[in-house]
Design an enzyme around this catalytic site. Structure first.
Site, mmCIF file in Angstrom:
data_model
loop_
_atom_site.group_PDB
_atom_site.id
_atom_site.type_symbol
_atom_site.label_atom_id
_atom_site.label_comp_id
_atom_site.label_asym_id
_atom_site.label_seq_id
_atom_site.Cartn_x
_atom_site.Cartn_y
_atom_site.Cartn_z
ATOM 1 N N CYS A 180 5.364 14.117 -11.046
ATOM 2 C CA CYS A 180 4.225 12.926 -12.066
ATOM 3 C C CYS A 180 3.236 14.007 -12.140
ATOM 4 O O CYS A 180 2.644 13.627 -10.975
ATOM 5 C CB CYS A 180 4.377 11.941 -12.905
ATOM 6 S SG CYS A 180 2.749 11.083 -13.959
ATOM 7 N N HIS A 237 10.945 1.183 -3.903
ATOM 8 C CA HIS A 237 10.818 1.969 -4.518
ATOM 9 C C HIS A 237 10.751 3.370 -5.043
ATOM 10 O O HIS A 237 10.257 3.971 -3.672
ATOM 11 C CB HIS A 237 9.109 1.136 -6.093
ATOM 12 C CG HIS A 237 9.471 2.378 -7.092
ATOM 13 N ND1 HIS A 237 8.859 3.996 -7.929
ATOM 14 C CD2 HIS A 237 9.454 1.941 -8.568
ATOM 15 C CE1 HIS A 237 8.741 4.454 -8.280
ATOM 16 N NE2 HIS A 237 9.296 3.348 -9.050
ATOM 17 N N GLU A 251 9.278 6.126 -5.338
ATOM 18 C CA GLU A 251 7.648 7.197 -5.085
ATOM 19 C C GLU A 251 6.846 6.232 -4.299
ATOM 20 O O GLU A 251 6.483 7.052 -3.734
ATOM 21 C CB GLU A 251 7.275 6.400 -6.819
ATOM 22 C CG GLU A 251 5.450 6.503 -7.273
ATOM 23 C CD GLU A 251 4.804 5.977 -8.060
ATOM 24 O OE1 GLU A 251 3.240 6.411 -7.481
ATOM 25 O OE2 GLU A 251 5.136 5.603 -8.709
#
Length: 659
Positions: free
Chosen positions: A96, A124, A126
């Protein structure tokens, strides 16, 4: 009776949609597709991709040569790219853009004593990927209390430089609390607000909707961080259900009388496809017991999921802008997006400057994906249709169009105007031939349409036609304003043996060789060269023949004026012998001013020729015996000085000598 309100921001964010699009594109291209981990946190979407042949890799080492490995939107650490390349795999990066921005921040150059603090879930993907880009030591905190504990345990000195970033899906309110505390506890911390704008909007809207609802239904995968945060936010205001599928909704225990007494709010995580939201909608509609409700759940979601037919013209409000696309709201449930290549062909346009959230665009529907709930739109194609009409009309109206040169082609260039490419032949690019057309690239030019083909939607333009009009207008204005003695700044256009032609701004004038210098010159090139910018004045005009005579020499530089101010008859000056004749020698007093030493004035003795006493180049003292400024004649004498010296010596007293 209960009413249903669906959060406008529910469903796929543009980053997730972009990642899914990339996977589908790779499938269409026949690639052997793998994703490094699940492409998004949605089991139903992952299962659907698996049925189309997409496989999940747990480790980079599981990839092989020829495999296409797609990096999911969460991003990965730098070492993962190297490990995949070592396996010979093709890498397609679907990180992203908001996550990639964090990677650029944490990998930037920092002082040696810098520590990076990341707000987020340490488990997580990310956050794990972000840690893999940090150029300095880093730590992760889940909330304000954890951050304060880190700052107080002594590991982080107040003298250290602290850099704060946040997981893109971090709780906005918790981030604000953490930031406020950091500013109080730390000395000049560097704080980067890296929460995704779509995430911020989704969380804000969810909180506002929950405040006025008796029940919130959050649709999304339980492993999705942003979905979990939505539930957490909504639960602070009203009873909240988190469901992954419609089947779970059937099994859920709803608050008694919820349909009759209060409204129901619905939102969904960023990884939730539109079709799953629709399935939940259909199930909720079945559960609605009062069919006379003004707007049931099914109607609400159906209205937001209307399929827009290809070729339709819609208005879209920009929600987010990235370097590769613009996400828009077109008033329906589907996610609308305009890829970079469908925005414009103009290479000078900077997408993130030209388009801002809140801007409203007229767009053309290119493709609708009912399964994924996405609509691809085009601004460029709609603009081109209107542009074609304008370009065709310009042939008849004679309107001057403005465009940007976007390509050099065989025998000419292409200029983009009103989203239409107009061919300009090389012979019409300028008033004179342009050898290298590439110098025109990205230049803004003005041109006339001189030929059209409406059937093929093509047009031919001419820059030369505009330049001719401009030159003609300049000439008329010039001749209306020109007058004797008026001064101009011009550019030397060409040089001939008898003078130099000067461009005064669309009109040429000539400086005769005699007007270029007060000194004697053999050729104008001794004074000026082509391309020089010079100051000139008008000496003479022939309006009928349109000829202009220019002066370049300045009065204050006139050596005769200098002579008049500096010398007079009787002055003694040192001169240089420059030429000789049978009747005397010419000597230079000043550059551009020579005087004659008659043969009779060269010596006190009779001589047969000047060469008996003088040589060219000799410097001698002379006396000015005559000045005629009108005829520009000067008489000089060496003899006069010699005689004066002899007379002076003869008049000197003789000293007596005593023996």
């Amino acid at each position: 009776m209960a009413s249903v309100t669906v959060a406008h921001s529910a469903g796929f964010c543009f980053g997730v949609k972009r990642a899914v699009d990339i996977v589908y594109q790779a499938i269409r291209e026949g690639k052997r597709v793998y994703t490094l981990g699940a492409i998004i946190h949605n089991a139903q979407m992952v299962d659907e991709l698996a049925r189309q042949g997409v496989r999940i890799l747990e480790r980079p080492e599981d990839a092989g040569p020829g495999d296409t490995v797609i990096i999911r939107s969460h991003g990965v650490g730098r070492d993962i790219y190297e490990r995949l390349r070592a396996q010979g795999a093709e890498i397609i990066d679907a990180t992203c853009p908001y996550v990639a921005k964090i990677h650029r921040i944490v990998s930037g150059p920092f002082e040696e004593d810098t520590t990076i603090l990341i707000a987020g879930d340490p488990k997580h993907p990310e956050v794990q990927g972000t840690l893999g880009h940090c150029s300095r030591p880093a730590a992760v905190f889940k909330n304000k209390d954890e951050m304060l504990k880190m700052l107080s345990n002594g590991k982080l000195s107040e003298k250290k430089h602290l850099v704060f970033v946040a997981q893109t899906t971090f709780n906005v309110l918790e981030w604000e609390k953490s930031v406020n505390s950091a500013k109080k506890q730390c000395t000049n911390p560097s704080i980067f607000d890296t929460i995704c704008s779509a995430t911020s909007e989704r969380q804000r809207e969810a909180a506002e909707l929950a405040e006025k609802s008796g029940l919130m239904v959050v649709v999304g995968d339980r492993h999705s961080s942003n979905t979990a945060k939505l539930k957490e936010i909504c639960a602070q205001h009203c009873p909240t259900l988190l469901v992954e599928t419609a089947a779970e909704l059937r099994q859920a225990v709803l608050p008694e009388g919820v349909f009759q007494s209060k409204s129901i709010g619905v939102t969904a995580g960023a990884s939730t496809p539109a079709r799953i939201i629709k399935e939940v909608q259909e199930t909720m509609s079945e559960l609605m017991t009062n069919s006379s409700q003004e707007e049931n759940f099914e109607e609400m979601l159906n209205q937001s999921a209307i399929t827009t037919y290809n070729g339709a013209v819609v208005k879209g409000t920009i929600l987010a802008v990235t370097p590769t696309e613009v996400q828009v709201d077109i008033g329906i449930k589907y996610t609308g997006y305009v890829p970079l290549q469908e925005l414009t062909d103009d290479p000078t346009v900077k997408i993130e400057e030209a388009y801002k959230p809140g801007d409203v665009l007229d767009l053309l529907v290119v493709r609708t994906n009912d399964v994924e709930g996405m609509v691809m739109l085009s601004k460029k194609r709609l603009d081109a249709a209107a542009g074609i009409r304008k370009v065709m009309e310009a042939k008849d109206t004679g309107e001057t169009l403005k465009g940007v040169v976007v390509e050099v082609v065989n025998k000419g260039i292409l200029a983009l105007t009103n989203s239409v490419r107009v061919f300009i032949p090389a012979s019409h690019v300028a008033l004179t031939r342009v050898e290298d057309l590439s110098v025109m690239l990205k230049q803004t030019v003005e041109f006339k349409i001189i030929e059209t083909n409406p059937e093929r939607k093509r047009a031919v333009g001419s820059i030369k036609a505009v330049l001719r009009e401009q030159r003609k207008a300049q000439e008329e204005q010039f001749w209306n304003e020109i007058e004797i003695d008026k001064h101009y700044t011009g550019v030397v256009k060409s040089i001939v043996s008898y003078g130099a032609f000067v461009d005064l701004g669309g009109v040429d004038g000539m400086v005769h060789i005699s007007e270029l210098s007060w000194n004697r010159i053999r050729h104008p090139s001794e004074v000026v060269k082509v391309g020089d910018t010079i100051e000139v004045y008008v000496k003479d005009l022939d309006r009928e023949a349109r000829k202009i005579s220019l002066g370049y020499k300045k009065t204050e530089d006139n050596p005769w004026e200098i002579l008049k101010n500096s010398y007079s008859v009787g002055s003694v000056v040192k001169v240089k012998i420059v030429s000789m004749t049978t009747f005397g020698a010419f000597a230079q007093i000043l550059p551009g001013v020579d005087g004659l030493i008659h043969i009779s004035q060269i010596s006190t003795q009779r001589i047969a020729k000047p060469q008996d006493v003088l040589n060219i180049g000799d410097e001698v003292d002379v006396k000015i015996t005559e000045l005629d400024f009108d005829k520009k004649r000067i008489s000089l004498s060496i003899r006069a000085l010699a005689e004066e010296a002899a007379a002076s010596q003869a008049d000197a007293p003789v000293e007596e000598v005593n023996e």
